[in-house]
Each structure stands twice: as C-alpha cells, then as structure tokens.
Design a protein around this motif. Structure first.
Motif, PDB file in Angstrom:
ATOM      1  N   GLU A  65       0.838  -1.214   0.000  1.00 59.21           N
ATOM      2  CA  GLU A  65       0.000   0.000   0.000  1.00 59.21           C
ATOM      3  C   GLU A  65       0.871   1.262   0.000  1.00 59.21           C
ATOM      4  OE1 GLU A  65      -3.416   0.489   0.132  1.00 59.21           O
ATOM      5  OE2 GLU A  65      -3.587   2.492   0.988  1.00 59.21           O
ATOM      6  N   ARG A  66       1.917   1.257   0.845  1.00 59.31           N
ATOM      7  CA  ARG A  66       2.791   2.440   0.933  1.00 59.31           C
ATOM      8  C   ARG A  66       3.535   2.672  -0.378  1.00 59.31           C
ATOM      9  NH1 ARG A  66       3.357   0.760   6.212  1.00 59.31           N
ATOM     10  NH2 ARG A  66       5.146  -0.540   5.701  1.00 59.31           N
ATOM     11  N   SER A  67       3.808   1.544  -1.096  1.00 53.77           N
ATOM     12  CA  SER A  67       4.543   1.691  -2.360  1.00 53.77           C
ATOM     13  C   SER A  67       3.642   2.202  -3.483  1.00 53.77           C
ATOM     14  CB  SER A  67       5.176   0.352  -2.767  1.00 53.77           C
ATOM     15  OG  SER A  67       4.188  -0.530  -3.266  1.00 53.77           O
ATOM     16  N   LEU A  68       2.323   2.131  -3.282  1.00 57.06           N
ATOM     17  CA  LEU A  68       1.392   2.424  -4.376  1.00 57.06           C
ATOM     18  C   LEU A  68       0.675   3.766  -4.251  1.00 57.06           C
ATOM     19  CD1 LEU A  68      -0.183  -1.131  -4.681  1.00 57.06           C
ATOM     20  CD2 LEU A  68       1.050   0.073  -6.497  1.00 57.06           C
ATOM     21  N   TYR A  69       0.481   4.204  -3.010  1.00 54.96           N
ATOM     22  CA  TYR A  69      -0.327   5.407  -2.789  1.00 54.96           C
ATOM     23  C   TYR A  69       0.501   6.488  -2.104  1.00 54.96           C
ATOM     24  CZ  TYR A  69      -4.623   2.594  -3.481  1.00 54.96           C
ATOM     25  OH  TYR A  69      -5.618   1.792  -3.982  1.00 54.96           O
ATOM     26  N   GLU A  70       0.271   7.706  -2.494  1.00 54.80           N
ATOM     27  CA  GLU A  70       0.925   8.831  -1.826  1.00 54.80           C
ATOM     28  C   GLU A  70       0.310   9.063  -0.439  1.00 54.80           C
ATOM     29  OE1 GLU A  70       0.867  12.309  -4.259  1.00 54.80           O
ATOM     30  OE2 GLU A  70       2.277  13.384  -2.963  1.00 54.80           O
ATOM     31  N   PHE A  71      -0.958   8.722  -0.300  1.00 60.32           N
ATOM     32  CA  PHE A  71      -1.645   8.858   0.991  1.00 60.32           C
ATOM     33  C   PHE A  71      -2.199   7.485   1.369  1.00 60.32           C
ATOM     34  CE2 PHE A  71      -1.703  12.918  -1.171  1.00 60.32           C
ATOM     35  CZ  PHE A  71      -1.243  13.787  -0.185  1.00 60.32           C
ATOM     36  N   PRO A  72      -1.319   6.600   1.858  1.00 58.13           N
ATOM     37  CA  PRO A  72      -1.720   5.193   2.035  1.00 58.13           C
ATOM     38  C   PRO A  72      -2.570   4.944   3.277  1.00 58.13           C
ATOM     39  CG  PRO A  72       0.557   5.512   2.735  1.00 58.13           C
ATOM     40  CD  PRO A  72       0.088   6.835   2.187  1.00 58.13           C
ATOM     41  N   TRP A  73      -3.317   3.833   3.254  1.00 56.22           N
ATOM     42  CA  TRP A  73      -3.929   3.307   4.465  1.00 56.22           C
ATOM     43  C   TRP A  73      -2.801   2.903   5.406  1.00 56.22           C
ATOM     44  CZ3 TRP A  73      -8.509  -0.642   3.947  1.00 56.22           C
ATOM     45  CH2 TRP A  73      -9.571  -0.035   3.279  1.00 56.22           C
ATOM     46  N   SER A  74      -3.086   2.968   6.706  1.00 59.84           N
ATOM     47  CA  SER A  74      -2.103   2.506   7.691  1.00 59.84           C
ATOM     48  C   SER A  74      -2.263   1.005   7.896  1.00 59.84           C
ATOM     49  CB  SER A  74      -2.331   3.229   9.017  1.00 59.84           C
ATOM     50  OG  SER A  74      -3.566   2.813   9.568  1.00 59.84           O
ATOM     51  N   LEU A  75      -1.256   0.418   8.549  1.00 62.28           N
ATOM     52  CA  LEU A  75      -1.347  -0.991   8.944  1.00 62.28           C
ATOM     53  C   LEU A  75      -2.617  -1.214   9.775  1.00 62.28           C
ATOM     54  CD1 LEU A  75       1.376  -3.210   9.239  1.00 62.28           C
ATOM     55  CD2 LEU A  75       0.480  -2.944  11.527  1.00 62.28           C
ATOM     56  N   GLY A  76      -2.901  -0.251  10.648  1.00 59.68           N
ATOM     57  CA  GLY A  76      -4.090  -0.349  11.506  1.00 59.68           C
ATOM     58  C   GLY A  76      -5.385  -0.365  10.704  1.00 59.68           C
ATOM     59  N   ASN A  77      -5.432   0.373   9.599  1.00 62.14           N
ATOM     60  CA  ASN A  77      -6.641   0.360   8.756  1.00 62.14           C
ATOM     61  C   ASN A  77      -6.900  -1.050   8.223  1.00 62.14           C
ATOM     62  OD1 ASN A  77      -5.727   3.560   7.380  1.00 62.14           O
ATOM     63  ND2 ASN A  77      -7.244   3.156   8.962  1.00 62.14           N
ATOM     64  N   PHE A  78      -5.823  -1.747   7.818  1.00 67.28           N
ATOM     65  CA  PHE A  78      -5.997  -3.116   7.306  1.00 67.28           C
ATOM     66  C   PHE A  78      -6.397  -4.066   8.438  1.00 67.28           C
ATOM     67  CE2 PHE A  78      -3.353  -1.298   3.911  1.00 67.28           C
ATOM     68  CZ  PHE A  78      -4.108  -1.660   2.817  1.00 67.28           C
ATOM     69  N   ARG A  79      -5.740  -3.919   9.594  1.00 69.43           N
ATOM     70  CA  ARG A  79      -6.088  -4.763  10.753  1.00 69.43           C
ATOM     71  C   ARG A  79      -7.553  -4.564  11.126  1.00 69.43           C
ATOM     72  NH1 ARG A  79      -0.833  -4.063  14.009  1.00 69.43           N
ATOM     73  NH2 ARG A  79       0.319  -5.835  13.195  1.00 69.43           N
ATOM     74  N   ASP A  80      -7.978  -3.299  11.171  1.00 69.17           N
ATOM     75  CA  ASP A  80      -9.365  -2.987  11.535  1.00 69.17           C
ATOM     76  C   ASP A  80     -10.341  -3.608  10.530  1.00 69.17           C
ATOM     77  OD1 ASP A  80      -8.386  -1.540  13.649  1.00 69.17           O
ATOM     78  OD2 ASP A  80      -8.784   0.434  12.760  1.00 69.17           O
ATOM     79  N   SER A  81      -9.965  -3.552   9.246  1.00 64.44           N
ATOM     80  CA  SER A  81     -10.845  -4.115   8.213  1.00 64.44           C
ATOM     81  C   SER A  81     -11.015  -5.620   8.415  1.00 64.44           C
ATOM     82  CB  SER A  81     -10.270  -3.852   6.817  1.00 64.44           C
ATOM     83  OG  SER A  81     -10.231  -2.468   6.557  1.00 64.44           O
ATOM     84  N   LEU A  82      -9.900  -6.282   8.748  1.00 70.28           N
ATOM     85  CA  LEU A  82      -9.972  -7.734   9.012  1.00 70.28           C
ATOM     86  C   LEU A  82     -10.850  -8.003  10.221  1.00 70.28           C
ATOM     87  CD1 LEU A  82      -6.483  -9.511   8.761  1.00 70.28           C
ATOM     88  CD2 LEU A  82      -8.588 -10.078   7.544  1.00 70.28           C
ATOM     89  N   HIS A  83     -10.608  -7.264  11.313  1.00 70.61           N
ATOM     90  CA  HIS A  83     -11.351  -7.489  12.555  1.00 70.61           C
ATOM     91  C   HIS A  83     -12.828  -7.145  12.397  1.00 70.61           C
ATOM     92  CE1 HIS A  83      -7.351  -7.174  14.883  1.00 70.61           C
ATOM     93  NE2 HIS A  83      -7.620  -8.414  14.548  1.00 70.61           N
ATOM     94  N   ALA A  84     -13.119  -6.187  11.524  1.00 67.17           N
ATOM     95  CA  ALA A  84     -14.518  -5.792  11.306  1.00 67.17           C
ATOM     96  C   ALA A  84     -15.271  -6.822  10.470  1.00 67.17           C
ATOM     97  CB  ALA A  84     -14.566  -4.430  10.618  1.00 67.17           C
ATOM     98  N   GLY A  85     -14.533  -7.798   9.928  1.00 65.83           N
ATOM     99  CA  GLY A  85     -15.191  -8.839   9.135  1.00 65.83           C
ATOM    100  C   GLY A  85     -15.444  -8.438   7.698  1.00 65.83           C
ATOM    101  N   TYR A  86     -14.763  -7.412   7.226  1.00 66.87           N
ATOM    102  CA  TYR A  86     -14.893  -7.059   5.816  1.00 66.87           C
ATOM    103  C   TYR A  86     -14.315  -8.198   4.976  1.00 66.87           C
ATOM    104  CZ  TYR A  86     -15.547  -2.215   7.457  1.00 66.87           C
ATOM    105  OH  TYR A  86     -15.990  -1.082   8.084  1.00 66.87           O
ATOM    106  N   ASP A  87     -14.729  -8.231   3.710  1.00 63.95           N
ATOM    107  CA  ASP A  87     -14.168  -9.233   2.802  1.00 63.95           C
ATOM    108  C   ASP A  87     -12.799  -8.753   2.345  1.00 63.95           C
ATOM    109  OD1 ASP A  87     -15.986 -11.579   2.073  1.00 63.95           O
ATOM    110  OD2 ASP A  87     -17.370  -9.890   2.132  1.00 63.95           O
ATOM    111  N   CYS A  88     -11.766  -9.270   2.988  1.00 64.63           N
ATOM    112  CA  CYS A  88     -10.386  -8.860   2.701  1.00 64.63           C
ATOM    113  C   CYS A  88      -9.705 -10.006   1.957  1.00 64.63           C
ATOM    114  CB  CYS A  88      -9.625  -8.580   3.989  1.00 64.63           C
ATOM    115  SG  CYS A  88     -10.404  -7.357   5.046  1.00 64.63           S
ATOM    116  N   TRP A  89      -9.202  -9.726   0.784  1.00 70.85           N
ATOM    117  CA  TRP A  89      -8.630 -10.770  -0.076  1.00 70.85           C
ATOM    118  C   TRP A  89      -7.230 -10.370  -0.521  1.00 70.85           C
ATOM    119  CZ3 TRP A  89     -11.016 -15.371  -1.937  1.00 70.85           C
ATOM    120  CH2 TRP A  89     -12.310 -15.560  -1.452  1.00 70.85           C
ATOM    121  N   VAL A  90      -6.426 -11.387  -0.821  1.00 71.73           N
ATOM    122  CA  VAL A  90      -5.127 -11.115  -1.445  1.00 71.73           C
ATOM    123  C   VAL A  90      -5.019 -11.899  -2.749  1.00 71.73           C
ATOM    124  CG1 VAL A  90      -3.802 -10.460   0.613  1.00 71.73           C
ATOM    125  CG2 VAL A  90      -4.031 -12.884   0.016  1.00 71.73           C
ATOM    126  N   ALA A  91      -4.248 -11.346  -3.669  1.00 69.04           N
ATOM    127  CA  ALA A  91      -3.891 -12.028  -4.909  1.00 69.04           C
ATOM    128  C   ALA A  91      -2.461 -12.514  -4.727  1.00 69.04           C
ATOM    129  CB  ALA A  91      -3.978 -11.057  -6.080  1.00 69.04           C
TER     130      ALA A  91
END
Ligand SMILES: CC(C)(COP(=O)(O)OP(=O)(O)OC[C@H]1O[C@@H](n2cnc3c(N)ncnc32)[C@H](O)[C@@H]1OP(=O)(O)O)[C@@H](O)C(=O)NCCC(=O)NCCS
Length: 153
Positions: free
Chosen positions: A26-52
C-alpha cells in the motif's frame, strides 16, 4: 489489451500475517496510504479482505465492505511490477463475484479523477458515475474530489 502475458495468480482471503506485507505494498502504491491499523481494523470488522498471490508472494489486495445488499469496494491494488498484465481486471471480477455471493445487488466505490488506470478498469467492468464527492481525498497542496461510481450486479 494488456501487452504482457497474464501470470498465474490465485485469490484467497487475507489473514493476519498478510497485513504487514499488504501495508508495505500500500505504501509503495499510494501517496496517501492506508495505515497498517486500517488493514487490521478491516480484518477485525469482518470485511471481505482478499489477497492475490503468485506462489507465496502477495501481489495484490482488495477490501470489500458489505452492508445488507450493498457492497463498497474500499480498496483494490496490484503491486506496480505486475501492472498491465490483466491482474487488476481479474481481481476486480473476483471481488464482484464475492459481492454477488454475499447478496449484494450493487457495488459502490470511490476513485480519484486523476487515477486513469483505475477509472479505465472500472469503466470496462461497467461501473457508472453516480456523483462527485468534493474534496474527498487528501492531495498535495489541498484536497481532490472523488468520483463515486456504482455497478448494479
Ligand atoms: C488500478 C490497478 C489495480 C489496475 O491493476 P492492473 O493489474 O494494472 O490492471 P489490468 O492490467 O487488469 O488493467 C489495466 C488497464 O488499465 C489500462 N491503463 C493503464 N494505465 C492507464 C492510463 N494511464 N490511462 C488509461 N488506461 C490505463 C491498461 O491499458 C489496462 O487496460 P486494458 O486491459 O484495456 O488494456 C493498478 O493500477 C493499481 O494497483 N493502482 C494503484 C492502486 C489504485 O489506484 N487502486 C485503485 C484505487 S480506486
């Protein structure tokens, strides 16, 4: 059409150990990236989080938030070394399948007007502009509007 051959990539649900490499990407792709905490929160919130994944390597990620019959694609990204090889398109198709299977009838997302590659991808998938969200994104020296798009499934 993308010029390079499409590499073998599989999609799986994001797990906690994926979060640091995803946040690095994320940091390599965006000038204003999500934080590590944003991803952790998304996982904990039960959002559909996927990786390729290409083998063991995480080469992309996507986050979909589902509320009843509406999906909101909060993030989708592919590592820059893998751009323009069809991965973004197939990952988007995958996430739209995930949304359909979760009962979504429509998927929304925001995109920067300046993000031509993403806008092209969404247009190809059939997304249409619904509205403009003024000053939605941080930007150098100010704010940038968001295009608010939707796709009926
Ligand atoms: C948007 C993103 C996911 C696309 O991933 P990708 O793997 O390159 O996508 P694909 O190869 O499937 O398709 C890219 C398409 O955009 C086109 N494209 C690339 N750069 C472009 C540009 N500057 N202007 C217009 N079209 C462009 C390619 O030609 C290709 O179209 P085609 O399939 O019709 O030939 C990727 O650019 C990315 O991760 N960007 C950074 C994160 C991001 O902005 N995410 C979206 C947030 S809303």
């Amino acid at each position: 059409m993308s010029a390079l051959p499409r590499p073998q990539v599989s999609f799986r649900r994001m797990r906690a150990p994926d979060v640091p490499p995803v946040a690095d990407l994320e940091r390599s792709l965006y000038e204003f990236p999500w934080s590590l905490g944003n991803f952790r929160d998304s996982l904990h919130a039960g959002y559909d989080c996927w990786v390729a994944c290409h083998g063991d390597q995480v080469v992309g990620y996507a986050i979909l938030m589902v509320a009843v019959d509406e999906g909101h694609l909060l993030n989708i990204a592919i590592a820059s070394a893998w751009h323009n090889r069809g991965l973004g398109g197939s990952f988007l198709d995958h996430m739209l399948r995930v949304a359909r299977e979760a009962g979504c009838q429509i998927v929304y997302l925001e995109v920067r007007p300046s993000n031509q590659a993403a806008r092209h991808l969404y247009r190809k998938a059939g997304f249409q502009q619904i509205a403009i969200r003024p000053g939605y994104y941080p930007a150098r020296g100010g704010r940038e509007d968001a295009l608010f798009l939707g796709l009926t499934l």
